[in-house]
Design an enzyme around this catalytic site. Structure first.
Site, PDB file in Angstrom:
ATOM      1  N   SER A  94      29.900  41.920  43.140  1.00 26.81           N
ATOM      2  CA  SER A  94      29.110  41.649  44.332  1.00 26.81           C
ATOM      3  C   SER A  94      29.012  42.915  45.170  1.00 26.81           C
ATOM      4  O   SER A  94      29.870  43.804  45.086  1.00 26.81           O
ATOM      5  CB  SER A  94      29.774  40.546  45.162  1.00 26.81           C
ATOM      6  OG  SER A  94      29.228  40.479  46.462  1.00 26.81           O
TER       7      SER A  94
ATOM      8  N   TYR B  45      38.000  39.354  49.638  1.00 25.36           N
ATOM      9  CA  TYR B  45      36.855  39.145  48.747  1.00 25.36           C
ATOM     10  C   TYR B  45      36.373  40.479  48.182  1.00 25.36           C
ATOM     11  O   TYR B  45      36.096  40.593  46.975  1.00 25.36           O
ATOM     12  CB  TYR B  45      35.725  38.455  49.510  1.00 25.36           C
ATOM     13  CG  TYR B  45      34.500  38.184  48.654  1.00 25.36           C
ATOM     14  CD1 TYR B  45      34.548  37.270  47.607  1.00 25.36           C
ATOM     15  CD2 TYR B  45      33.293  38.835  48.905  1.00 25.36           C
ATOM     16  CE1 TYR B  45      33.427  37.010  46.827  1.00 25.36           C
ATOM     17  CE2 TYR B  45      32.170  38.585  48.139  1.00 25.36           C
ATOM     18  CZ  TYR B  45      32.238  37.672  47.099  1.00 25.36           C
ATOM     19  OH  TYR B  45      31.115  37.433  46.323  1.00 25.36           O
TER      20      TYR B  45
END
Length: 323
Positions: free
Chosen positions: A165, A191
């Site tokens: 990501s 994350y």
């Protein structure tokens, strides 16, 4: 210098458009977390091209509903379900053991957890890196022989696709405390660390298995509204500029799940990627370097650093006991 790999497709191409013209008869794909979101659209596109698709997920009700949905338009063997909980290394081992020595051609590590409160996996790992990376690391390593067998049987490379990501820009790997045992927890930093790990895993896997007929690349699917946002309140998404406070409309640039699945499918089937790995892909092309002028696209150096990839591999070996 090797030329950047691109394609006729772009940010808003769909998975069906990317797979059009490909005959995947005789190829088997295992996709984690493919019961919803971009995972189910990845599975659907591959099944419609003739592949046997295995949905590996932890919720049988959702997975079986996805299987039934996909099989309405599948052109070959269609889809089926395998139980897998990536937050349990024992579950990962059980899934790999059940797979046995069957040839595998595509392993798409699609499942993920994003921005959850601090919690831990069954093995005491921080949930985001534990699920997104360590679970997928163990799965990839244990299924590597099946991927090798797939390559030998088909005469063409098998492929591992690791979903990363743009969130990787938030953090490199914190080598001193990757599991937040002593440092304060920050969900977006965690994350980012996990998504950096996903990219480094693809690089490390490709380094070790490309000579055996298995290539690996990382994929940035783009911004898509899916169950991945389950831990985010609407107010947070408004504050981040993802949705409009009054209308609820998504920010310009967000993709549909069908569009979000396109780069995963391109990584899995593109002839231009045959035997090529260790890349970070986005919008159906090899990503360009990240710049502050375009903060939502591109790849940062720490996500493609070979030394970090090797260091992460050794860390992951120690934690999972494999690799």
């Amino acid at each position: 210098m090797t030329a950047r790999i691109t394609s006729p497709f772009g940010a808003f191409s769909t998975a069906r458009e990317v797979v059009a013209g490909h005959d995947l008869t005789g190829r088997t794909a295992l996709i984690t977390g493919a019961a919803t979101g971009i995972g189910i659209e990845t599975a659907r596109a591959l099944a419609e091209a003739g592949a046997e698709v295995v949905i590996a997920a932890r919720k049988p009700d959702l997975a079986n509903a996805a299987v039934a949905d996909i099989n309405r338009t599948a052109k070959g063997p269609g889809a089926r379900f395998e139980m897998l909980d990536l937050s349990s290394l024992a579950s990962v081992r059980a899934t790999a053991a059940h797979w046995g020595d069957r040839p595998l051609h595509l392993l798409i590590n699609n499942a993920g957890v994003m921005a959850c409160p601090l919690s831990r996996t069954e093995d005491g790992l921080e949930m985001q890196i534990g699920t997104n990376h360590f679970g997928h690391f163990l799965l990839g390593v244990l299924l590597a022989p099946a991927l090798e067998a797939g390559a030998q049987k088909s005469g063409r490379s098998s492929r591992l696709v690791s979903l990363s990501s743009i969130g990787h820009r938030r953090s490199a790997i914190n080598w001193d405390d990757p599991n937040y045992r002593t440092r304060p927890y920050e969900k977006w930093e965690a994350y980012g660390q996990a998504k950096t790990a996903n990219s480094l895993f693809a690089l490390g896997f490709d380094t070790r298995f490309s000579a055996r007929g298995v290539s690996a690349n990382a994929v940035m699917p783009g911004g898509i509204m899916t169950p991945l946002q389950r831990h985010m309140a609407r107010e947070e998404m408004v504050a981040m500029g993802w949705i409009d406070a009054e209308t609820g409309a998504l920010r310009e640039g967000f993709k549909t799940p069908e569009q979000g699945a396109s780069t995963s499918v391109w990584a899995a089937v593109a002839s231009d990627l045959e035997g090529i790995g260790g890349l970070y892909l986005e919008d159906c092309a090899q990503a360009e370097p990240w710049t502050p002028a375009a903060p939502w696209v591109g790849v940062m150096p720490h996500a493609l650093d070979p030394e970090s990839a090797d260091r992460l591999w050794e860390l992951s070996r120690g934690i999972t006991g494999a690799g």
